[in-house]
Design an enzyme around this catalytic site. Structure first.
Site, short mmCIF file in Angstrom:
data_model
loop_
_atom_site.label_atom_id
_atom_site.label_comp_id
_atom_site.label_asym_id
_atom_site.label_seq_id
_atom_site.Cartn_x
_atom_site.Cartn_y
_atom_site.Cartn_z
N HIS A 64 0.86 -1.25 -0.09
CA HIS A 64 -0.28 0.24 0.10
C HIS A 64 1.24 1.24 0.18
O HIS A 64 1.19 1.39 1.17
CB HIS A 64 -0.62 0.20 1.24
CG HIS A 64 -1.59 1.00 1.00
ND1 HIS A 64 -3.16 0.59 1.80
CD2 HIS A 64 -1.50 2.11 0.91
CE1 HIS A 64 -3.62 2.11 2.03
NE2 HIS A 64 -2.94 2.67 1.48
N HIS B 266 -7.62 -3.25 8.11
CA HIS B 266 -7.46 -2.13 7.26
C HIS B 266 -7.37 -1.20 8.04
O HIS B 266 -8.03 -0.15 7.19
CB HIS B 266 -8.49 -2.12 6.53
CG HIS B 266 -9.64 -2.83 5.90
ND1 HIS B 266 -9.07 -3.70 4.86
CD2 HIS B 266 -10.93 -4.04 6.26
CE1 HIS B 266 -9.60 -5.32 4.07
NE2 HIS B 266 -10.37 -5.07 5.05
N GLU C 68 -3.93 6.92 -3.57
CA GLU C 68 -3.29 5.89 -3.22
C GLU C 68 -3.46 4.75 -3.12
O GLU C 68 -4.13 4.82 -4.96
CB GLU C 68 -4.77 5.42 -1.48
CG GLU C 68 -4.48 6.36 -0.56
CD GLU C 68 -5.20 5.88 1.12
OE1 GLU C 68 -5.31 5.00 0.79
OE2 GLU C 68 -5.11 7.03 1.86
N ARG D 174 -8.44 14.84 2.24
CA ARG D 174 -7.82 15.63 2.98
C ARG D 174 -6.59 15.31 3.85
O ARG D 174 -5.67 14.56 3.27
CB ARG D 174 -8.72 15.58 3.91
CG ARG D 174 -8.76 13.83 4.11
CD ARG D 174 -9.63 12.09 5.01
NE ARG D 174 -10.32 11.58 5.08
CZ ARG D 174 -8.79 10.62 5.56
NH1 ARG D 174 -8.17 10.74 5.95
NH2 ARG D 174 -9.32 9.17 5.58
#
Length: 222
Positions: free
Chosen positions: A3, A30, A70, A87
């Site tokens: 990630h 998560h 992401e 954000r």
């Protein structure tokens, strides 16, 4: 798969920049546990491609302010878009540490219509930064929330260590809010330096009254 997310920053005058990337692959349910910048062992070509892709995503919606794009990165170097968080992320301090900037202050500037600083560039980085999230959870009980009064809450004062926390000794931790007590951020010349400082900071932290993920985070880093 890893990630990996890219910090972008855009102003209302059409100026946009990406501030390297963060690796947030260490997660549980998560939720990110360890975040670092820049991402380790990321080829320069992939870094540039990912950064440019993040900028294209932000520009396509005329985005203004700090945002995070992401991606999932596979073992072959291919990456895939997941989402854009419009954000400031919890892990923004590691980006601030390696770039020497205050992203919150920059957001105030662009909110008033000012241009982003001209010297805010992707290549102006320094060292490596790693962050851990310290939660009021019991790792020995499948990470169940831990509630109670913080009878002791002492954070270390050490070179290269930054503590972001909204709690203090005497506060009561309840089950009604997010369990994160603090973020401990370490900055060093290399990834090894930053990791060593972070482990030392965790070992110097004293929290009593609730169970925390301090020992769990230490084990992950070691």
């Amino acid at each position: 798969p890893r990630h990996v997310e890219v910090q972008v920053f855009c102003d209302s005058l059409g100026n946009a920049v990406y501030l390297f990337e963060r690796d947030c692959s260490v997660q549980r349910r998560h939720q990110k546990i360890i975040e670092e910048a820049p991402a380790p062992k990321l080829p320069d070509g992939v870094r540039e491609q990912m950064g440019e892709a993040a900028l294209r995503a932000a520009k396509s919606v005329n985005y203004v302010g700090a945002g995070t794009v992401e991606f999932l990165l596979d073992s072959t170097g291919h990456f895939y878009f997941m989402e854009m968080n419009t954000r400031l992320q919890v892990e923004h301090p590691v980006t601030e540490q390696v770039h020497g900037v205050d992203i919150v202050q920059l957001q105030w500037q662009v909110a008033t219509g000012q241009a982003r600083p001209s010297d805010l560039e992707v290549n102006s980085t320094c060292g490596h930064a790693i962050e851990v999230r310290i939660n009021a959870e019991d790792p020995a009980a499948d990470f169940l929330p831990s509630v109670g009064t913080l009878t002791r809450c002492l954070w270390p004062q050490m070179d290269g260590i930054r503590i972001d926390s909204g709690v203090r000794q005497g506060d009561r931790i309840t089950p009604h809010y997010d369990p994160m007590l603090a973020k401990i951020i370490a900055h060093g010349e290399t990834r090894e330096d930053a990791t060593g400082r972070l482990v030392a900071a965790i070992e110097a932290t004293l929290i009593a009254g609730v169970e925390t993920t301090l020992p769990f985070c230490r084990d992950l880093l070691c």
